[in-house]
Write a protein that holds these residues in place. Structure first.
Motif, PDB file in Angstrom:
ATOM      1  N   ALA A 100      43.480  26.566  40.899  1.00 12.35           N
ATOM      2  CA  ALA A 100      43.075  25.200  41.207  1.00 12.35           C
ATOM      3  C   ALA A 100      42.006  25.164  42.294  1.00 12.35           C
ATOM      4  N   ARG A 101      41.864  26.240  43.073  1.00 13.70           N
ATOM      5  CA  ARG A 101      40.891  26.281  44.168  1.00 13.70           C
ATOM      6  C   ARG A 101      39.667  27.123  43.853  1.00 13.70           C
ATOM      7  N   GLU A 102      39.633  27.746  42.676  1.00 12.38           N
ATOM      8  CA  GLU A 102      38.519  28.641  42.363  1.00 12.38           C
ATOM      9  C   GLU A 102      37.506  27.907  41.488  1.00 12.38           C
ATOM     10  N   PRO A 103      36.356  27.578  42.055  1.00 16.21           N
ATOM     11  CA  PRO A 103      35.394  26.710  41.373  1.00 16.21           C
ATOM     12  C   PRO A 103      35.069  27.186  39.958  1.00 16.21           C
ATOM     13  N   GLU A 104      34.952  28.502  39.807  1.00 12.74           N
ATOM     14  CA  GLU A 104      34.533  29.056  38.521  1.00 12.74           C
ATOM     15  C   GLU A 104      35.589  28.862  37.436  1.00 12.74           C
ATOM     16  N   PHE A 105      36.841  28.665  37.837  1.00 11.22           N
ATOM     17  CA  PHE A 105      37.916  28.616  36.842  1.00 11.22           C
ATOM     18  C   PHE A 105      38.720  27.330  36.907  1.00 11.22           C
ATOM     19  N   ARG A 106      38.316  26.451  37.802  1.00 11.67           N
ATOM     20  CA  ARG A 106      39.082  25.237  37.985  1.00 11.67           C
ATOM     21  C   ARG A 106      39.207  24.446  36.681  1.00 11.67           C
ATOM     22  N   ASP A 107      38.179  24.531  35.862  1.00 15.05           N
ATOM     23  CA  ASP A 107      38.166  23.727  34.642  1.00 15.05           C
ATOM     24  C   ASP A 107      39.395  23.969  33.772  1.00 15.05           C
ATOM     25  N   LEU A 108      39.909  25.203  33.792  1.00  9.86           N
ATOM     26  CA  LEU A 108      41.048  25.498  32.932  1.00  9.86           C
ATOM     27  C   LEU A 108      42.266  24.675  33.282  1.00  9.86           C
ATOM     28  N   THR A 141      38.990  36.858  43.214  1.00 11.13           N
ATOM     29  CA  THR A 141      38.011  37.733  43.877  1.00 11.13           C
ATOM     30  C   THR A 141      38.678  38.817  44.707  1.00 11.13           C
ATOM     31  N   ALA A 142      39.814  38.484  45.317  1.00  4.46           N
ATOM     32  CA  ALA A 142      40.446  39.442  46.218  1.00  4.46           C
ATOM     33  C   ALA A 142      41.218  40.527  45.475  1.00  4.46           C
ATOM     34  N   THR A 143      41.282  40.437  44.156  1.00  2.00           N
ATOM     35  CA  THR A 143      42.034  41.424  43.377  1.00  2.00           C
ATOM     36  C   THR A 143      41.068  42.279  42.565  1.00  2.00           C
ATOM     37  N   GLY A 144      41.057  43.562  42.801  1.00  2.00           N
ATOM     38  CA  GLY A 144      40.163  44.467  42.091  1.00  2.00           C
ATOM     39  C   GLY A 144      40.741  44.901  40.759  1.00  2.00           C
ATOM     40  N   LEU A 145      39.862  45.342  39.881  1.00  2.00           N
ATOM     41  CA  LEU A 145      40.342  45.814  38.591  1.00  2.00           C
ATOM     42  C   LEU A 145      41.198  47.058  38.746  1.00  2.00           C
ATOM     43  N   ASP A 146      40.983  47.824  39.787  1.00  2.00           N
ATOM     44  CA  ASP A 146      41.835  48.981  40.037  1.00  2.00           C
ATOM     45  C   ASP A 146      43.282  48.556  40.255  1.00  2.00           C
ATOM     46  N   GLU A 147      43.447  47.465  40.984  1.00  2.00           N
ATOM     47  CA  GLU A 147      44.812  46.984  41.224  1.00  2.00           C
ATOM     48  C   GLU A 147      45.454  46.510  39.929  1.00  2.00           C
ATOM     49  N   THR A 176      35.030  33.639  50.171  1.00  4.92           N
ATOM     50  CA  THR A 176      34.272  34.556  49.315  1.00  4.92           C
ATOM     51  C   THR A 176      33.267  33.838  48.442  1.00  4.92           C
ATOM     52  N   ALA A 177      33.616  32.636  47.982  1.00  5.81           N
ATOM     53  CA  ALA A 177      32.753  31.941  47.042  1.00  5.81           C
ATOM     54  C   ALA A 177      31.557  31.282  47.731  1.00  5.81           C
ATOM     55  N   ALA A 187      36.139  38.537  34.411  1.00  5.55           N
ATOM     56  CA  ALA A 187      36.260  37.090  34.239  1.00  5.55           C
ATOM     57  C   ALA A 187      36.955  36.768  32.920  1.00  5.55           C
ATOM     58  N   ASP A 188      36.633  37.518  31.884  1.00  7.97           N
ATOM     59  CA  ASP A 188      37.263  37.298  30.582  1.00  7.97           C
ATOM     60  C   ASP A 188      38.768  37.541  30.661  1.00  7.97           C
ATOM     61  N   LEU A 189      39.135  38.616  31.314  1.00 11.47           N
ATOM     62  CA  LEU A 189      40.563  38.911  31.500  1.00 11.47           C
ATOM     63  C   LEU A 189      41.255  37.791  32.256  1.00 11.47           C
ATOM     64  N   TYR A 190      40.620  37.352  33.330  1.00 15.23           N
ATOM     65  CA  TYR A 190      41.240  36.308  34.158  1.00 15.23           C
ATOM     66  C   TYR A 190      41.395  35.019  33.359  1.00 15.23           C
ATOM     67  N   ARG A 191      40.363  34.677  32.599  1.00 16.11           N
ATOM     68  CA  ARG A 191      40.465  33.464  31.779  1.00 16.11           C
ATOM     69  C   ARG A 191      41.618  33.587  30.795  1.00 16.11           C
TER      70      ARG A 191
END
Lengths: 211, 211
Positions: free
Chosen positions: A128-136, A52-58, B52-53, A78-82
């Motif tokens: 490991a701390r991001e609920p949306e992606f923890r599953d990976l 979340t703290a990283t923008g696509l601009d960065e 944030t979450a 989200a697709d990129l991050y996954r």
DNA sequence: CCACTTGTAGAACTCGAAGTATACAAGTAG
DNA sequence: CTACTTGTATACTTCGAGTTCTACAAGTGG
């Protein structure tokens, strides 16, 4: 519709493969190469502050591209991050046997971390701390815990201290590897021995009654 | 202007103190009590997924209040979060001596973690990774590292392995405490001994040449 | 009773960042 | 040359979530 995603629809069977080393100082990359380069840059960018703290601009700046280009390779942030996490997970699983723990496991972990330090840190410090992606990464962490639990069960009686050690040892191992990266990666061989010794220290601490 | 923040402007010198235990099943709380109750709820809510979450709706729901009430006690979401972290840091610093490491440090850490487990986890699992708020806990982590470094320097030669151990030992200690919480907090006395033993295991692993 | 505070309920405003669209420049293959 | 792809640049739209505002209900102390 109007999907700008990975596989462009028609007439994309171009450039089946190029003769290796055909291009000298070129600017334009073929699709797959560019994709990998974006994943490299995104891994670096996300490893600094997480999703979340990283923008696509960065991310775009890190890759030396415009934001629009990112959307020609990935459907969404989200697709990129996954994709970033997926690649890091895959590399990790390939470098270390996923199945069991033997005396080569720690050297393999060190090799994997040294080969992709940003991906390694990103997985364990942020994903490991991001609920949306923890599953990976959950499959990896739960597998580690189960393996640790199984191996410890032969030496430690069932009970809270077995659970405690089975949770702690994988975490300790990962943190020891990260600390090794941060210390300048001295002598991988020694590092493996020392980390192994530290793990045995925790195992000893988990044995029945210490008093 | 129109600052709804902590100190309401005029005519707020009301209710200097109430006779203790004057109210039975009351709904309305005095300002300071409500503030504490909000901090409790926010600690719980944020401890689930970090800054944030976690939306203000979730915090308000956890506190059993409306979003608007949060703004009568805190200027912004960031302000609320800082207050949560501040309180957790203060409690931690009060429970454990900030200065040096002795044989009561680990029991004190266990007491602090047991007294405020959500705050403890929030500090070390989330706040430590959030760039905007890292500063609140950085004083603690850097102090721990320095203390570890100082204590290890008498037994380990300067070099990368000293740095490695000085970084790893505070992390191991914290993770061991969290694992203890997650294991159901068995026998605090034994826990202190076991964690201490694990720390000594890492110290042994960091000594000169293990080969 | 009156002034004030705590509280609810919900609409409205704001703003940054994700995501979309269009126009144009330049390299590459057939 | 022509068709297509990679790339830039920039303006626009969308949307969620933080933040503000208004109106109203109810408890409390003087």
């Amino acid at each position: 519709m109007s999907n700008p995603g990975p596989d462009r629809g028609p007439a994309s069977a171009r450039r089946p493969e190029a003769a290796p080393g055909e291009q000298g100082p070129v600017r334009r990359l073929r699709r797959a190469e560019r994709r990998e380069q974006i994943l490299d840059a995104a891994t670096r960018a996300f490893a600094r502050a997480g999703y979340t703290a990283t923008g696509l601009d960065e991310v775009a700046a890190e890759a030396g591209l415009t934001r629009a280009m990112l959307y020609r390779h990935f459907e969404s942030k989200a697709d990129l991050y996954r994709a970033v996490l997926d690649r890091a997970c895959t590399r990790l699983a390939e470098a270390t046997g996923t199945d069991d723990f033997d005396e080569d496991s720690i050297p393999a972990l060190l090799r994997a971390a040294a080969a992709d330090p940003d991906g390694f840190k990103l997985l364990f410090r942020y994903a490991a701390r991001e609920p949306e992606f923890r599953d990976l990464i959950d499959s990896i962490t739960t597998a580690s815990r189960e393996i640790a639990h199984r191996n410890l069960a032969t030496r430690i009686a069932a009970g809270p201290w077995l659970d405690w050690a089975a949770n702690l040892i994988p975490t300790l191992t990962i943190e020891a590897v990260i600390a090794w990266l941060d210390a300048g990666r001295p002598d991988p061989g020694q590092a493996a021995d020392r980390i192994s010794q530290a793990v045995h220290g925790v195992m000893a601490a988990a044995r029945p009654a210490p008093s």
